[in-house]
Design a protein around this motif. Structure first.
Motif, PDB file in Angstrom:
ATOM      1  N   THR A  80      20.419  -8.764  -0.106  1.00 12.00           N
ATOM      2  CA  THR A  80      20.727  -8.114  -1.382  1.00 12.00           C
ATOM      3  C   THR A  80      19.426  -7.665  -2.022  1.00 12.00           C
ATOM      4  OG1 THR A  80      22.648  -9.564  -1.667  1.00 12.00           O
ATOM      5  CG2 THR A  80      21.856  -8.393  -3.614  1.00 12.00           C
ATOM      6  N   ASP A  81      19.388  -6.370  -2.391  1.00 12.12           N
ATOM      7  CA  ASP A  81      18.191  -5.815  -3.020  1.00 12.12           C
ATOM      8  C   ASP A  81      18.615  -4.633  -3.885  1.00 12.12           C
ATOM      9  OD1 ASP A  81      15.581  -5.406  -3.728  1.00 12.12           O
ATOM     10  OD2 ASP A  81      14.819  -5.568  -1.675  1.00 12.12           O
ATOM     11  N   ALA A  82      17.629  -3.960  -4.488  1.00  9.14           N
ATOM     12  CA  ALA A  82      17.919  -2.809  -5.343  1.00  9.14           C
ATOM     13  C   ALA A  82      18.588  -1.703  -4.534  1.00  9.14           C
ATOM     14  CB  ALA A  82      16.634  -2.305  -5.995  1.00  9.14           C
ATOM     15  N   ALA A  83      19.384  -0.889  -5.224  1.00  8.00           N
ATOM     16  CA  ALA A  83      20.162   0.139  -4.534  1.00  8.00           C
ATOM     17  C   ALA A  83      19.278   1.186  -3.885  1.00  8.00           C
ATOM     18  CB  ALA A  83      21.132   0.804  -5.514  1.00  8.00           C
ATOM     19  N   GLU A  84      18.066   1.423  -4.423  1.00  5.79           N
ATOM     20  CA  GLU A  84      17.204   2.442  -3.836  1.00  5.79           C
ATOM     21  C   GLU A  84      16.405   1.939  -2.640  1.00  5.79           C
ATOM     22  OE1 GLU A  84      15.143   0.617  -7.442  1.00  5.79           O
ATOM     23  OE2 GLU A  84      17.116   1.449  -6.949  1.00  5.79           O
ATOM     24  N   THR A 139      13.040  -2.955   9.044  1.00  3.99           N
ATOM     25  CA  THR A 139      12.220  -1.899   8.455  1.00  3.99           C
ATOM     26  C   THR A 139      12.792  -1.566   7.087  1.00  3.99           C
ATOM     27  OG1 THR A 139      11.679  -0.985  10.622  1.00  3.99           O
ATOM     28  CG2 THR A 139      11.354   0.455   8.737  1.00  3.99           C
ATOM     29  N   VAL A 140      11.948  -1.620   6.061  1.00  7.61           N
ATOM     30  CA  VAL A 140      12.395  -1.455   4.685  1.00  7.61           C
ATOM     31  C   VAL A 140      11.894  -0.114   4.172  1.00  7.61           C
ATOM     32  CG1 VAL A 140      12.460  -2.483   2.393  1.00  7.61           C
ATOM     33  CG2 VAL A 140      12.238  -3.951   4.407  1.00  7.61           C
ATOM     34  N   LEU A 141      12.810   0.701   3.715  1.00  3.76           N
ATOM     35  CA  LEU A 141      12.475   2.009   3.151  1.00  3.76           C
ATOM     36  C   LEU A 141      12.581   1.909   1.635  1.00  3.76           C
ATOM     37  CD1 LEU A 141      14.490   4.271   5.637  1.00  3.76           C
ATOM     38  CD2 LEU A 141      12.112   3.497   5.798  1.00  3.76           C
ATOM     39  N   ARG A 142      11.430   1.969   0.974  1.00  2.00           N
ATOM     40  CA  ARG A 142      11.373   1.855  -0.484  1.00  2.00           C
ATOM     41  C   ARG A 142      10.876   3.171  -1.079  1.00  2.00           C
ATOM     42  NH1 ARG A 142       8.032  -3.698  -1.310  1.00  2.00           N
ATOM     43  NH2 ARG A 142       6.369  -2.277  -0.599  1.00  2.00           N
ATOM     44  N   PRO A 143      11.096   3.372  -2.373  1.00  2.00           N
ATOM     45  CA  PRO A 143      10.605   4.616  -2.983  1.00  2.00           C
ATOM     46  C   PRO A 143       9.096   4.783  -2.863  1.00  2.00           C
ATOM     47  CG  PRO A 143      12.227   3.570  -4.418  1.00  2.00           C
ATOM     48  CD  PRO A 143      11.943   2.601  -3.323  1.00  2.00           C
ATOM     49  N   ASP A 144       8.341   3.670  -2.806  1.00  2.00           N
ATOM     50  CA  ASP A 144       6.890   3.758  -2.732  1.00  2.00           C
ATOM     51  C   ASP A 144       6.368   3.738  -1.294  1.00  2.00           C
ATOM     52  OD1 ASP A 144       7.666   1.212  -2.216  1.00  2.00           O
ATOM     53  OD2 ASP A 144       6.103   0.226  -3.409  1.00  2.00           O
TER      54      ASP A 144
END
Length: 336
Positions: A80-84, A139-144
């Motif tokens: 569970t994490d932020a939607a983005e 692999t985590v795709l984040r806005p940054d």
């Protein structure tokens, strides 16, 4: 004894000789300069490490916690994490000697958060007893940018299979159902054809309802033929060709109605042969044949017509119509 004294003398001479200067050369030469110091190498950019992501919450478990050797089990991780933020598994999982039988990765958004559930079907063949599953990397795709998250391996107990029990082998080739647009195309074509047929039927009905309806003939065939002959008698004779065309058409039309033959489309010989087969009561075929051939001379050979002969042929036409109609009339009355 002399050799020992010579060796000692040479050794003492070597110890008393002054040390040679560094870089000394032959007499009269300039001593060599010391080497210049080299500048330090430029600083290389440091290798940036992939940052480690920290989700809001995650849980990992196996179903069941104790499995038999070779039997499949499910390794499930729920993050569970932020939607983005999106968590993806690598295309090829690195899970040691575990046999990967299937991978299911699903992501659902619940308000500001997103839940990623990875279910991996595995089997183990080379370990018995308590063991630790390998770490599972995401692999985590984040806005940054891109980050990495590793789920530590969880314990699993592997039990020996029952005696005589066969282990699950690699699955045989499975049927792969692919989407095909052919059934949709066939259905669309059938639907289009039905709609086209429906519109065509409706258009035909409207056209048939809108077209003018021919008036039904008034009177019997005899009455209509005699009325047409009376009207022809009132017209000027002229050269006789048009007169005999009209005369032949009236008689042939009458015979067509009472015999159902296409009399107006037949030659004189064809009509006589057809009437022989029909045996029309009240009709003399010899007299009819002579009358038709006489009219053909005026119609096609353009023989001049005399008023007296034309009047006689007109009266003969009346006799033909009345004779046939009179012979047929009793039969119609008896049938009624």
């Amino acid at each position: 004894m002399k050799s020992l004294l010579l060796a000692g003398f040479l050794l003492g001479t070597a110890q008393l000789a002054p040390p040679a200067s560094v870089g000394a050369g032959p007499a009269g030469s300039v001593p060599a300069q010391a080497a210049a110091p080299q500048p330090p190498p430029p600083d290389e950019p440091p290798v940036q490490a992939v940052p480690v992501a920290t989700p809001e919450h995650y849980v990992a478990r196996v179903e069941p916690e104790a499995v038999q050797l070779g039997q499949p089990f499910v390794y499930e991780v729920r993050i569970t994490d932020a939607a983005e933020v999106r968590y993806d598994l690598p295309r090829r999982l690195q899970l040691g000697t575990l046999a990967v039988r299937g991978v299911d990765l699903r992501r659902t958004v619940e308000g500001p958060s997103a839940v990623t559930t990875a279910r991996i079907e595995l089997a183990i063949f080379d370990t018995l007893g308590p063991t630790q599953l390998p770490d599972l990397g995401f692999t985590v795709l984040r806005p940054d940018g891109i980050a990495h998250f590793v789920v530590p391996g969880i314990p699993l107990t592997v039990q020996g299979g029952a005696e005589g029990e066969e282990l699950d082998d690699i699955r045989p080739p499975q049927e792969l159902r692919l989407f095909s647009a052919l059934p949709l195309g066939i259905a669309a074509g059938v639907l289009f054809a039905l709609v086209a047929i429906l519109f065509a039927v409706r258009w035909f009905r409207r056209w048939r309802a809108a077209r003018p309806v021919a008036a039904l003939p008034v009177g019997s065939p005899e009455e209509r033929a005699l009325a047409a002959l009376d009207a022809l008698a009132a017209t000027p004779l002229g050269d006789g060709r048009a007169f005999y065309f009209g005369l032949s058409t009236i008689v042939r039309g009458f015979l067509e109605e009472v015999t159902s033959l296409s009399a107006r489309e037949m030659t004189t010989a064809e009509l006589v042969d057809a009437l022989v087969a029909r045996e029309v009561p009240g009709l003399s075929l010899a007299s009819l044949g002579a009358w038709l051939e006489r009219g053909d001379l005026h119609r096609f050979a353009r023989a001049p017509a005399e008023p007296a002969a034309a009047s006689a042929d007109l009266e003969k036409a009346r006799e033909i119509v009345r004779g046939v109609a009179g012979a047929l009339r009793p039969k119609v009355e008896e049938a009624a």
